[in-house]
Design a protein around this motif. Structure first.
Motif, PDB file in Angstrom:
ATOM      1  N   ALA A   1       0.738  -1.195  -0.062  1.00 54.86           N
ATOM      2  CA  ALA A   1       0.000   0.102  -0.176  1.00 54.86           C
ATOM      3  C   ALA A   1       0.863   1.205   0.154  1.00 54.86           C
ATOM      4  N   ARG A   2       0.277   2.354  -0.970  1.00 55.24           N
ATOM      5  CA  ARG A   2       1.044   3.561  -0.852  1.00 55.24           C
ATOM      6  C   ARG A   2       0.126   4.634  -1.289  1.00 55.24           C
ATOM      7  N   ALA A   3      -0.259   5.413  -0.018  1.00 51.47           N
ATOM      8  CA  ALA A   3      -1.317   6.518  -0.115  1.00 51.47           C
ATOM      9  C   ALA A   3      -0.888   7.740  -0.785  1.00 51.47           C
ATOM     10  N   ASP A   4       0.325   8.099  -0.900  1.00 58.71           N
ATOM     11  CA  ASP A   4       0.547   9.590  -1.233  1.00 58.71           C
ATOM     12  C   ASP A   4       0.639   9.733  -2.853  1.00 58.71           C
ATOM     13  N   ILE A   5       0.736   8.680  -3.603  1.00 59.79           N
ATOM     14  CA  ILE A   5       1.116   8.839  -5.010  1.00 59.79           C
ATOM     15  C   ILE A   5       0.069   9.547  -5.662  1.00 59.79           C
ATOM     16  N   GLY A   6      -1.258   9.289  -5.375  1.00 57.94           N
ATOM     17  CA  GLY A   6      -2.325  10.022  -5.899  1.00 57.94           C
ATOM     18  C   GLY A   6      -2.328  11.367  -5.725  1.00 57.94           C
TER      19      GLY A   6
END
Length: 742
Positions: free
Chosen positions: A222-227
């Motif tokens: 999970a990686r939340a900041d790319i958006g």
């Protein structure tokens, strides 16, 4: 296709007629070093200017032709060069695993008249402070090599222009670790970042930091900041990758990391390439030579000569002097401490019977099923068996050993000292520690602190003027051991704990010498122990096949057993590499024999996840992971061969117990292991060397299959003679009583 230095190669991409335009130009091709040989780096020289390339890139058709498979090692390479006006010669060099650069191609070139002039070389004064430490380390590694040649290696590496690479659309991503510096723990480099593809699914992400060992990275986390940056990028929410890759100890600097993405259509693409300076924070490192003004002066002179050969100006005299002073202070701070005490430590003798009351507080660094907690439990159990002695236990971490201590009648208290260890200053440390621990010291006669990590307990005892024993199981210098986890301002507090303890106890002399500079005649060397009678009784009462069925293991298989918490220090990744190296050879050598590589000590975490993925990537269906357990004697009894792959050990009890169980032993030869077993009692190998480990495993298996028990019986006899608990534990009891009286 051409051949030079025994290598086959071709330069497939270059300017027509070797006439370079102004600006950057690409060179590309392939090189094959031959069977069982490979290239570890590649560079181009334009006259006297070096340019580092990207080597080891997949060339599917050629890799299959030369290797009979797709690799690694991969044969492709690219280099970007920017020739200067008037340049006349281009040379290509390749580096072999021994670190030797060899020229394999040269050609006369011409450069467009509007190309930029040759950039002025940097002054030696601007680079000197950074050149001295690597040259000193090279000199310590290769003392017979001419210092001038070593200086040329260091200077040319520092001058080389690196080539890095980022993803090209439709790939998007970032490599977050390593950057300019790569942190190494026990031969492994941490790798983190994120990667996504706009139109295809990324099936696998792998990485290489040497020529041959490709490692799988965990991708899809999970990686939340790319958006926030790529709102429309498919797969952005699960684009994180993390993992480790092996980096050989002799890898040149700057080293090269390559990260590849394999798509669901089978295509393999280079996603990232990053040059970095390796920095070891744990595990084997190339040491500096002992502090010597003569060695330092010779190093400066060699660098001066190399600068002249490379066309570097010396720079202003004042700047040179300042850089030399900086380099000297670095050398002085990091050089191995000189041994002050050449005499052996004081002898401890078992004293007369003493039944006076003794209330002991044991502070142990954790309550896991690990060697150090088991060590202190057995010592505490022996103490409580004496008339008038009682023991209670203090730990900063909860764990399954709590039940073991409490079942033996020793109460356990868990305290949180993490705020103290996270302090930024000694004053903050002291305040946090006393706020966390509320022990009633009026009920304590003696503190026993277990491992260097429990140094905080010695400070508590010192404040209330209680005697203390500090048992040290580590063989790593204080600064290096604590650097990743604690503020440098607290390092003097660790040293002060060594000085303040009534007695500091070691079971290995190699560990004692690491801390020799802190000894004011209060260090003691005592033998460890093994409960031989208990082991013999256990072996007689338990049948091997029954224990294998109990733990779900094949009763008919040949089992290689690695026991110890699965963590980087224990080196199970090297164990896995040896399993990969020997997979096909063992199948042919022992047809019909099922040989299993078992690891006992699995604990959840990234390291275990990466090992599982490595086993899957390389198709190692003969590798077994089992969790940490308190039933450790089961696994000695059911094993056929014991393998220890640790990078650092003071005096590992697993080897004592393996020898007592009459197991063939393959082990790394680190720290106190050489004080425990001789080369004719076990197969001993350097840490981190998968090739020598594989050869030792082959030798141990050959002895097993032929019934050769020579090493086994010699090891058992040595262990029983030197480390029987009936001889060792009374000495530890005598020391405890002597310290309490003080």
């Amino acid at each position: 296709m051409s051949e030079a230095a025994g290598w086959q190669f071709d330069v497939e991409v270059h300017p027509a007629g070797w006439r370079f335009p102004a600006g950057p130009s690409w060179l590309a091709g392939w090189i094959f070093a031959g069977e069982n040989r490979f290239v570890t780096d590649l560079r181009a020289w334009i006259d006297g200017r070096p340019f580092l390339g990207l080597h080891g890139l997949p060339k599917p058709g050629l890799d299959l032709k030369f290797l009979g498979r797709q690799g690694p090692p991969y044969s492709g390479w690219v280099i970007q060069v920017t020739p200067h006006r008037g340049a006349a010669l281009l040379r290509l060099e390749a580096r072999d695993p021994a670190g030797l650069w060899t020229e394999f191609f040269r050609v006369a070139i011409s450069v467009a008249p509007d190309a930029p002039e040759c950039p002025p070389p940097p002054a030696l004064s601007s680079r000197l402070a950074g050149l001295v430490p690597p040259l000193l380390r090279l000199h310590a590694q290769r003392p017979l090599a001419p210092l001038a040649g070593l200086a040329d290696e260091v200077v040319s590496a520092a001058l080389a222009v690196p080539l890095n690479s980022l993803p090209n659309p439709p790939f998007h991503g970032a490599l977050e670790e390593p950057r300019d510096t790569g942190w190494l723990r026990y031969g492994r480099l941490s790798v983190t970042g994120w990667l996504a593809h706009r139109t295809a699914k990324i099936r696998r992400v792998t990485a290489l930091a040497d020529a041959v060992q490709e490692s799988a990275l965990l991708h899809g986390l999970a990686r939340a900041d790319i958006g926030n940056v790529f709102a429309d990028l498919p797969g952005r929410e699960h684009s994180q990758f993390v993992g480790h890759v092996d980096l050989p100890a002799n890898q040149g600097a700057p080293a090269l990391l390559k990260v590849f993405a394999e798509l669901d259509n089978g295509e393999k693409h280079l996603a990232f390439a990053q040059r970095f300076a390796p920095r070891v924070i744990a595990g084997a490192d190339a040491p500096l030579p002992p502090l010597s003004r003569r060695t330092f002066a010779r190093t400066l002179w060699a660098l001066r000569g190399s600068a002249r050969r490379h066309g570097l100006p010396l720079g202003p005299g004042a700047a040179l002097l300042a850089a030399a002073k900086t380099a000297w202070h670095t050398y002085e701070a990091e050089a191995p401490a000189r041994v002050r005490h050449h005499r052996p430590p004081a002898v401890v003798a078992a004293g007369p019977a003493d039944n006076s009351p003794l209330r002991v507080l044991v502070a142990t660094h954790n309550l896991n099923f690990e060697g150090a907690p088991w060590f202190i439990f057995e010592l505490a159990r022996h103490l409580t068996a004496q008339p008038g002695v009682s023991v209670c236990v203090l730990s900063p971490q909860e764990g399954p050993m709590r039940r073991v201590f409490e079942a033996a009648g020793m109460p356990v208290e868990v305290v949180d000292v993490s705020p103290a260890l996270a302090s930024a200053s000694p004053a903050e440390f002291t305040a946090s520690l006393h706020a966390a621990v509320k022990t009633d010291w009026s009920q304590i006669d003696l503190l026993v602190a277990n491992t260097m990590v429990s140094f905080w307990a010695v400070h508590l005892a010192t404040v209330v003027q209680k005697p203390s024993l500090l048992y040290v199981h580590e063989s790593s210098a204080i600064r290096r051991f604590f650097e990743p986890v604690m503020a440098p301002a607290l390092f003097p507090l660790v040293e002060e704990a060594f000085r303040a303890a009534t007695r500091v106890v070691f079971t290995a002399d190699s560990s004692r010498t690491v801390f020799d500079y802190l000894d004011h005649d209060h260090f003691r060397l005592l033998p460890s122990w093994v409960d031989v009678a208990r082991i013999d009784a256990f072996a007689a009462a338990h049948e091997k096949a029954a224990l294998r069925r109990k733990h779900g293991l094949d009763p008919a298989a040949v089992l290689l057993i690695n026991i110890g918490s699965i963590c980087e220090r224990k080196g199970q990744h090297i164990y896995l590499r040896a399993a990969e190296l020997l997979r096909e050879e063992l199948r042919h050598t022992y047809p019909g024999k099922r040989i299993k590589w078992v690891m006992v000590g699995a604990r959840p975490g990234l390291y275990l996840d990466s090992l599982r993925q490595e086993a899957e990537l390389h198709g190692l269906d003969n590798v077994v992971f089992l969790p940490e357990t308190g039933e450790i004697h089961d696994f000695y009894r059911l094993a056929d061969v014991f393998v220890c792959t640790s990078f650092e050990e003071s005096f590992p009890r697993v080897l004592l117990e393996s020898a007592a169980f009459r197991l063939p032993i393959v082990s790394t030869n680190v720290n106190g292991i050489a004080e425990m077993l001789a080369p004719d009692e076990a197969w001993l190998v350097p840490p981190g060397d998968r090739y020598q480990l594989a050869e030792a495993v082959k030798a141990a298996l050959a002895a097993h299959f032929t019934g050769d028990t020579g090493r086994v019986e010699r090891a058992r006899a040595t262990i029983v003679r030197r480390f029987h608990e009936a001889n060792s534990l009374p000495l530890h009891l005598a020391l405890a009583r002597e310290a309490a009286r003080r």
